[in-house]
Scaffold this active site. Structure first.
Site, PDB file in Angstrom:
ATOM      1  N   HIS A 141       0.813  -1.226   0.000  1.00 20.29           N
ATOM      2  CA  HIS A 141       0.000   0.000   0.000  1.00 20.29           C
ATOM      3  C   HIS A 141       0.847   1.277   0.000  1.00 20.29           C
ATOM      4  CE1 HIS A 141      -3.393  -2.548   0.218  1.00 20.29           C
ATOM      5  NE2 HIS A 141      -3.501  -2.693   1.521  1.00 20.29           N
ATOM      6  N   HIS A 215      -9.694   1.756   0.740  1.00 14.90           N
ATOM      7  CA  HIS A 215      -9.590   0.615   1.645  1.00 14.90           C
ATOM      8  C   HIS A 215     -10.674   0.626   2.720  1.00 14.90           C
ATOM      9  CE1 HIS A 215      -7.517  -2.599   3.812  1.00 14.90           C
ATOM     10  NE2 HIS A 215      -6.618  -2.655   2.849  1.00 14.90           N
ATOM     11  N   GLU A 353     -11.371  -4.004  -2.880  1.00 12.47           N
ATOM     12  CA  GLU A 353     -10.509  -2.935  -3.405  1.00 12.47           C
ATOM     13  C   GLU A 353     -10.349  -3.093  -4.908  1.00 12.47           C
ATOM     14  OE1 GLU A 353      -6.883  -3.296  -0.782  1.00 12.47           O
ATOM     15  OE2 GLU A 353      -8.302  -4.628   0.189  1.00 12.47           O
TER      16      GLU A 353
HETATM   17  C1  BGC Z   1      -4.213  -6.623   1.923  1.00 11.73           C
HETATM   18  C2  BGC Z   1      -3.986  -7.405   3.188  1.00 11.73           C
HETATM   19  C3  BGC Z   1      -3.518  -6.466   4.256  1.00 11.73           C
HETATM   20  C4  BGC Z   1      -4.539  -5.398   4.433  1.00 11.73           C
HETATM   21  C5  BGC Z   1      -4.079  -4.369   5.406  1.00 11.73           C
HETATM   22  C6  BGC Z   1      -5.268  -5.621   2.210  1.00 11.73           C
HETATM   23  O1  BGC Z   1      -5.506  -4.853   1.068  1.00 11.73           O
HETATM   24  O2  BGC Z   1      -4.575  -7.434   0.865  1.00 11.73           O
HETATM   25  O3  BGC Z   1      -3.041  -8.413   2.987  1.00 11.73           O
HETATM   26  O4  BGC Z   1      -3.262  -7.107   5.456  1.00 11.73           O
HETATM   27  O5  BGC Z   1      -4.829  -4.750   3.227  1.00 11.73           O
HETATM   28  O6  BGC Z   1      -4.985  -4.122   6.354  1.00 11.73           O
END
Ligand code: BGC
Length: 387
Positions: A141, A215, A353
């Protein structure tokens, strides 16, 4: 270029002619009691260096939302159930301090690159770039200080029957290891039908990679009400991208048919989640990218539908993106207290997402995430609520 707010301002400036009320958010603050209202601004908190963080409230077509200038975070999103009773269906935290200290990206805008880049490195035009690594050996991210941890410049608008916010952020050349200064504009629109539309735009001055997403953790029964295992989900995808133990795609596009990953017809999230399938062990549940059958489209097209049988609430997602990360909230572990004062445990919310595929910068066979000077990155995702 275009974009605007003077071609995207770096850092936060006080936003226009909005009313300021209250101090830290302590419960319900609505733009108006009914119908459409001008976005309203209130102080949410201040960062350690004194930077002001606002909470904006918007309402239109029966949907109400609260948005923070920090991370563009959706702090609350309220919609009615089949009897007209409102609940906040988006997981969040109570204070700015909690968001800064330990949020697993609750409600946040994600950038410069949503999901993982293997070993936090990629090569573009012959140059190798090393990114901020924050998830084992990988970059997740956007790295340690992604777009979710930046203060965005927020500009409210009302346009025809729509209300919304433009959010601006400039990520400088080299930030988190990414090449190129990226000027980003994200627009949150609440339509008169109560849909929440997200338009992402970005331009760069050097070749770079971009994959922006949102998210939000959904719980259509209301945040803090328990598990999402009984929510019914359908995803318009015949294939998904299997991962290794570090959740990096292997490169294969595997068929969902005959596996727990088959959501082509709606089924409860919990139906197959305890199947002894290696991929579910790697993710501790679902944490994978589905390859949407429609592919990249000029306009947003249907990707997924989520339904809570108990409340009757539904969420439909349309996007022009080729992928959808379905994450079943596996790493929520009972250590965070949510915005409504209840503890979040594993599976108390799920994320959908819209995105390009994880690790695309290292996978030439995946749709490209490269953005070059002169091009404009543009994607749109529409969330429609109903009962
Ligand atoms: C990911 C997870 C990650 C989470 C974070 C998601 O988009 O795929 O692996 O732990 O985001 O909170």
């Amino acid at each position: 270029m275009e974009l605007n707010r003077r071609t995207v301002i770096a850092g936060a400036a006080a936003a226009g002619a909005a009313s300021v009320a209250g101090t830290a958010w302590g419960g319900t603050a609505h733009a108006s009691s009914r119908g459409r209202g001008r976005p309203v601004r209130e102080l949410f908190g201040r960062l350690a260096d004194g930077t002001r963080v606002d909470r904006w409230t918007l309402e239109n077509g029966g949907t109400r939302m609260g948005v923070l200038s920090y991370g563009g975070i959706v702090h609350s999103l309220e919609v009615p159930d089949r009897r007209g009773r409102y609940a906040n269906i988006s997981l969040g935290l109570r204070t700015l301090e909690e968001y800064v200290a330990s949020s697993p990206y609750f409600g946040a805008l994600i950038g410069r690159y949503g999901n993982r880049i293997g070993k936090g490195t990629f090569t573009l035009d012959g140059t190798r770039y090393q990114l901020s690594v924050n998830d084992g050996e990988n970059s997740l991210h956007g790295g340690a200080q992604g777009f979710d941890k930046r203060v965005w410049d927020v500009e409210p608008f009302t346009r025809g029957s729509d209300v919304g916010l433009h959010l601006y952020y400039t990520s400088v050349d080299g930030e988190m290891g990414y090449p190129g200064t990226l000027r980003t504009k994200v627009t949150y629109t609440l339509t008169r039908h109560g849909d929440w539309r997200v338009d992402y735009e970005a331009v760069t001055d050097r070749p770079t990679v971009v994959n922006l997403t949102s998210h939000v953790y959904w719980n259509l029964a209301g945040e803090g009400s328990g598990s999402i295992v009984d929510h019914e989900l359908s995803i318009a995808a015949s294939r998904y991208t299997p991962v290794d133990a570090g959740l990096i795609p292997t490169g294969e596009l595997a068929k969902v048919a005959g596996t727990p990953f088959d959501f082509r017809r709606a089924k409860p999230v919990g139906r197959d989640i305890r199947t002894a399938h290696q991929q579910l062990l790697y993710g501790q549940g679902f944490d994978h990218n589905w390859v949407l059958d429609k592919g990249i489209t000029a306009r947003p097209e249907h990707a997924a539908t989520l339904r809570d049988p108990a409340s009757g609430r539904t969420l439909r997602i349309a996007t022009n993106e080729p992928g959808l990360q379905f994450y079943s909230g596996n790493f929520l572990d009972g250590t965070l207290v949510g915005s409504g004062g209840r503890v979040y445990r594993q599976g108390d919310g799920l994320c959908l997402e819209t995105q390009h595929f994880p690790d695309s910068p290292n996978r030439p066979s995946f749709p490209s995430t490269v953005l070059r000077p002169g091009e404009t990155y543009r994607t749109t995702t529409v969330h429609s609520f109903g009962t």
